[in-house]
Design a protein around this motif. Structure first.
Motif, mmCIF file in Angstrom:
data_model
loop_
_atom_site.group_PDB
_atom_site.id
_atom_site.type_symbol
_atom_site.label_atom_id
_atom_site.label_comp_id
_atom_site.label_asym_id
_atom_site.label_seq_id
_atom_site.Cartn_x
_atom_site.Cartn_y
_atom_site.Cartn_z
ATOM 1 N N ILE A 231 0.854 -1.187 0.000
ATOM 2 C CA ILE A 231 0.000 0.000 0.000
ATOM 3 C C ILE A 231 0.891 1.238 0.000
ATOM 4 C CG2 ILE A 231 -1.687 1.362 1.306
ATOM 5 C CD1 ILE A 231 -2.755 -1.258 2.460
ATOM 6 N N PHE A 232 0.612 2.166 -0.900
ATOM 7 C CA PHE A 232 1.320 3.445 -0.950
ATOM 8 C C PHE A 232 0.379 4.556 -0.484
ATOM 9 C CE2 PHE A 232 3.531 0.799 -3.985
ATOM 10 C CZ PHE A 232 4.872 1.142 -3.822
ATOM 11 N N ILE A 233 0.907 5.482 0.305
ATOM 12 C CA ILE A 233 0.137 6.642 0.751
ATOM 13 C C ILE A 233 0.696 7.888 0.072
ATOM 14 C CG2 ILE A 233 -0.643 8.040 2.700
ATOM 15 C CD1 ILE A 233 -0.030 5.699 4.538
ATOM 16 N N GLU A 234 -0.180 8.642 -0.559
ATOM 17 C CA GLU A 234 0.215 9.921 -1.149
ATOM 18 C C GLU A 234 0.460 10.936 -0.034
ATOM 19 O OE1 GLU A 234 -1.846 13.647 -3.579
ATOM 20 O OE2 GLU A 234 -3.043 11.931 -2.940
ATOM 21 N N GLY A 235 1.639 11.528 -0.015
ATOM 22 C CA GLY A 235 1.952 12.529 0.998
ATOM 23 C C GLY A 235 1.408 13.899 0.633
ATOM 24 N N GLN A 236 1.384 14.786 1.615
ATOM 25 C CA GLN A 236 0.963 16.173 1.409
ATOM 26 C C GLN A 236 1.992 17.110 2.032
ATOM 27 O OE1 GLN A 236 -1.676 17.365 -0.317
ATOM 28 N NE2 GLN A 236 -2.222 15.263 -0.884
#
Length: 347
Positions: A231-236
């Protein structure tokens, strides 16, 4: 997919148009048939973006763009503070008068503008403000169930805003899926949803008390419904960007023990503003991430203001210094990270 045009109001070649850039590159929710930008009219949006012809013409006006037979219009900019820039609101009005539904990702909600709402009702047009905060009963509080997930979670974090974190995450997901892995992405911004993201939430439209819970809920839902390998999480934003420090939620509440760090070697100040401070070195950011309990497993380089030779030189320099994969996502994709990801999946 419904046909859509994008409004960028003269900003297509700036970081403010990153929503449009993402949709020009890829969208599984809408079919982009044109961009409205008076400055670049007559060009192909793909060629403007990265030299790749994508058969997405740029029009001078909304009226001209109607020839592409769109069904809706998307506000293609993401400005500081989320307000409408320049005369873009006038273009929204023109689109409404031409019977196009409007999808708006700015904090400046169209449904809260009486004159826009009245115009939409008159023309039987739907206004969709995707950055509108959820109602309290729809929100989730953090539970700790995230620790039950054994699937590796990778956060894509940048040293600043507008570096290509979402794009790097999507390219990493694509590389993994093409290699036979089941990779999923958690979107955390409006463009991720616009591109067709199924799992995620819009972080900066979420009450602070529920950011951790919404992130956890998105990951848990994704895990339960897709049984992913990774699972990849898009950073902000960035861990230390003073205009909106962000990222520790992914590492701590999202239990992302691995990180792809996105950095721009030639960017000196946060969002190019000297008054906001110098961006710390990659070494410093890697050390901070370690202090938060996670490890950087790869670096992705944003090559803004770099020649091809300079980009390759930075890539080689970072590989020698940090002893990890260093990717040029837009130029080479993210396949270089596959051995590391496959190792994580086996552990």
């Amino acid at each position: 997919m419904r046909k859509a045009i994008l409004l960028t109001n003269g900003l297509f070649n700036t970081e403010n148009a990153k929503t449009a850039h993402g949709l020009v590159r890829e969208s599984n929710r809408f079919k982009i048939v044109g961009v409205v930008d008076h400055v670049f009219a007559g060009s192909d949006a793909g060629v403007l973006l990265d030299g790749k012809h994508r058969h997405i013409p740029v029009y001078a006006t909304v009226a001209e763009a109607i020839t592409a037979k769109p069904e809706l219009c998307i506000v293609g900019v993401a400005t500081s503070g989320g307000v409408f820039p320049g005369t873009l609101l006038n273009e929204v009005k023109q689109a409404i008068e031409l019977k196009l539904d409007i999808v708006n990702g700015l904090h400046d909600h169209l449904n809260e503008r009486p004159e826009i709402r009245a115009l939409a009702e008159k023309n039987k047009v739907v206004l969709v403000d995707i950055r509108k905060p959820k109602k309290l009963p729809e929100l989730h509080f953090w539970t700790g169930k995230i620790f039950d997930i054994k699937t590796p979670i990778v956060a894509v974090i940048g040293t600043d805003c507008a570096l290509g974190k979402r794009t790097a995450a999507r390219l990493a997901v694509n590389a993994c899926n093409n290699a036979g892995l089941n990779a999923q992405m958690i979107y955390t911004g409006q463009t991720g949803w616009l591109q067709g993201g199924k799992y995620g939430f819009i972080l900066d439209a979420t009450l602070n008390d529920f950011v951790s819970g919404e992130l956890e809920h998105a990951i848990l839902t994704c895990y339960e419904e897709t049984n992913p390998d990774i699972i990849f999480i898009e950073g902000q934003s960035a861990l230390r960007n003073p205009t909106g420090p962000c990222g520790s939620e992914m590492l701590i509440s999202g239990n992302a023990k691995s990180v792809i760090l996105v950095t721009a070697p030639k960017r000196k100040y946060y969002e190019h503003e000297p008054a906001w401070g110098e961006i710390p070195s990659p070494e410093s950011e890697i050390a901070l991430i370690q202090q938060l309990g996670s490890a950087v497993i790869a670096i992705a380089i944003n090559t803004e203001h770099c020649s091809e030779a300079e980009a390759l030189a930075f890539q080689k320099q970072y590989e020698e210094k940090f002893k990890m994969p260093v990717m040029l996502p837009l130029q080479e994709g993210c396949e270089k990270i596959l051995p590391v990801i496959k190792s994580l999946c086996k552990s």
